[in-house]
Scaffold this active site. Sequence first.
Site, PDB file in Angstrom:
ATOM      1  N   ASN A 112       0.822  -0.952  -0.130  1.00 57.57           N
ATOM      2  CA  ASN A 112       0.155   0.159   0.159  1.00 57.57           C
ATOM      3  C   ASN A 112       1.047   1.456  -0.154  1.00 57.57           C
ATOM      4  OD1 ASN A 112      -2.463   1.654   0.155  1.00 57.57           O
ATOM      5  ND2 ASN A 112      -3.546  -0.162   1.178  1.00 57.57           N
ATOM      6  N   ARG A 113       0.498   2.301   0.524  1.00 54.31           N
ATOM      7  CA  ARG A 113       1.067   3.719   0.031  1.00 54.31           C
ATOM      8  C   ARG A 113       1.755   4.436   1.400  1.00 54.31           C
ATOM      9  NH1 ARG A 113      -3.351   2.985  -2.784  1.00 54.31           N
ATOM     10  NH2 ARG A 113      -3.238   3.841  -5.051  1.00 54.31           N
ATOM     11  N   HIS A 138       3.614   0.311  -2.607  1.00 58.69           N
ATOM     12  CA  HIS A 138       3.866  -1.160  -2.638  1.00 58.69           C
ATOM     13  C   HIS A 138       5.509  -1.373  -2.874  1.00 58.69           C
ATOM     14  CE1 HIS A 138      -0.051  -2.349  -2.902  1.00 58.69           C
ATOM     15  NE2 HIS A 138      -0.514  -2.424  -4.145  1.00 58.69           N
ATOM     16  N   HIS A 212      -0.912  -9.850  -3.644  1.00 60.31           N
ATOM     17  CA  HIS A 212      -1.802  -8.978  -4.398  1.00 60.31           C
ATOM     18  C   HIS A 212      -2.586  -9.813  -5.315  1.00 60.31           C
ATOM     19  CE1 HIS A 212      -3.156  -5.434  -6.292  1.00 60.31           C
ATOM     20  NE2 HIS A 212      -2.409  -4.527  -5.466  1.00 60.31           N
ATOM     21  N   SER A 213      -3.002 -10.865  -5.057  1.00 61.89           N
ATOM     22  CA  SER A 213      -3.778 -11.632  -5.900  1.00 61.89           C
ATOM     23  C   SER A 213      -5.328 -11.120  -6.467  1.00 61.89           C
ATOM     24  CB  SER A 213      -4.210 -12.920  -5.430  1.00 61.89           C
ATOM     25  OG  SER A 213      -3.050 -14.045  -5.590  1.00 61.89           O
ATOM     26  N   TYR A 214      -5.744 -11.271  -7.613  1.00 61.17           N
ATOM     27  CA  TYR A 214      -6.862 -10.534  -8.163  1.00 61.17           C
ATOM     28  C   TYR A 214      -7.885 -11.900  -8.328  1.00 61.17           C
ATOM     29  CZ  TYR A 214      -4.708  -6.145  -9.337  1.00 61.17           C
ATOM     30  OH  TYR A 214      -3.956  -4.950  -9.514  1.00 61.17           O
ATOM     31  N   ASP A 277     -11.260   1.063  -3.388  1.00 55.41           N
ATOM     32  CA  ASP A 277     -10.060   1.004  -2.996  1.00 55.41           C
ATOM     33  C   ASP A 277      -9.548   1.552  -1.574  1.00 55.41           C
ATOM     34  OD1 ASP A 277      -6.991   0.532  -3.607  1.00 55.41           O
ATOM     35  OD2 ASP A 277      -6.712   2.034  -4.789  1.00 55.41           O
ATOM     36  N   GLU A 342      -6.342  -7.609   0.072  1.00 58.59           N
ATOM     37  CA  GLU A 342      -4.988  -7.570   0.530  1.00 58.59           C
ATOM     38  C   GLU A 342      -4.755  -7.382   2.031  1.00 58.59           C
ATOM     39  OE1 GLU A 342      -3.062  -4.421  -2.005  1.00 58.59           O
ATOM     40  OE2 GLU A 342      -5.063  -4.473  -3.106  1.00 58.59           O
TER      41      GLU A 342
END
Length: 379
Positions: A112-113, A138, A212-214, A277, A342
């Site tokens: 993340n940020r 990330h 970070h799987s979608y 998000d 996540e």
Amino acid sequence: MNIKLNLVTLIILISGSACLSQTKMTLIEKEATLEIRVEKVGAWDDKDVYKYTLDNGNMQVELTNYGGIISRIITPDKDGKLENVVLALETVPDYFTKNGPYLGAAVGRYANRIGKASFTLDGETFSITKNNGENTLHGGAKGFGVKVWNAETVSEKDAIGVKMIYESVDGEEGFPGNLTTTLWMALTTNNELKLRFESTTDKKTVVNLTNHSYFNLSGITGDVRDHELQIFADAITPAGAGQIPTGEIKAVAGTRFDFQTPKNLGAQLDALGEGFDHNYVTKRDNSDELKKIAIVKHSGSGRVMEVYSTAPGVQLYTANHVRNFAGADGKTYQPHWALCLEPEAWPDSPNKPNFPSTSLAPGEKYVHKIVYMFGVEVK
């Protein structure tokens, strides 16, 4: 190279939380064959890259020591049809240059940020790589998801997997300390994909690691608006400019962000008017409790995924910026074709004293456990 273990076990098709999710359970007695297939598929930064296929006789997981990436999760639907349920690229070498969205990657040093690409520890300010406007996302320009990890296969009585190690040197992407990280990824006979991150450092630093799987439980036949989602969190950390949290902890009850009871994702997307998000608060403090944080269902296929984590938060991301993206099997991915859950620390925690700490000192060990459990709902 193949490694096999044979045993007879009870395969749980759906587990736990019947009182919360109203999911019925069934047990099937089945012979399980645990197997790892290992294939060298290329090289990157003068290091060999391998694809590992974990197979428990009921489902398969493909992963690679490039970026600690989970490249495929192949699970049966209610009719036994096997399909991949994560966004993927066609081959492992494709990830070397085409994985802009972090598909399946291990992300760090800080998932993340981090706002303004800086933070202060014990009075010393560290400037880290800006790769998301004025912020760090990330782990910077070359985070853990583009590194080749040292790897070896591991096996236990009821699980088989891969142990990966990455040594992040002091100053990499601006972060202090030589950080040693070990990532275990294992498939069990209970259809659990278990992840465990462990890190140690020789200098005080910050660390926040996740996968970070979608996910798209339909078998990636379209968007995920027909998925049902439940998140066991009563609050979010609202964000301002650049998706950096304001520092507030805001209750979700009665808002568009409320997934405390199962909700149709499409209806929630319509109510929000944009994609998700957002960081959901699953704990108020750090602890080693492995907590169920989410349930995802797809009624068409019958597939269900339960997510567990020891982290204090989970970022819900609905692939808002994935557009006209060439994926595996000839598919072109579009916005909302997947959702990411996540599990991680809260964004920008190093700059928010009221958030659970992400600092790690010499002599301490960072540990984050994640479990994805797959099954089929029986009605």
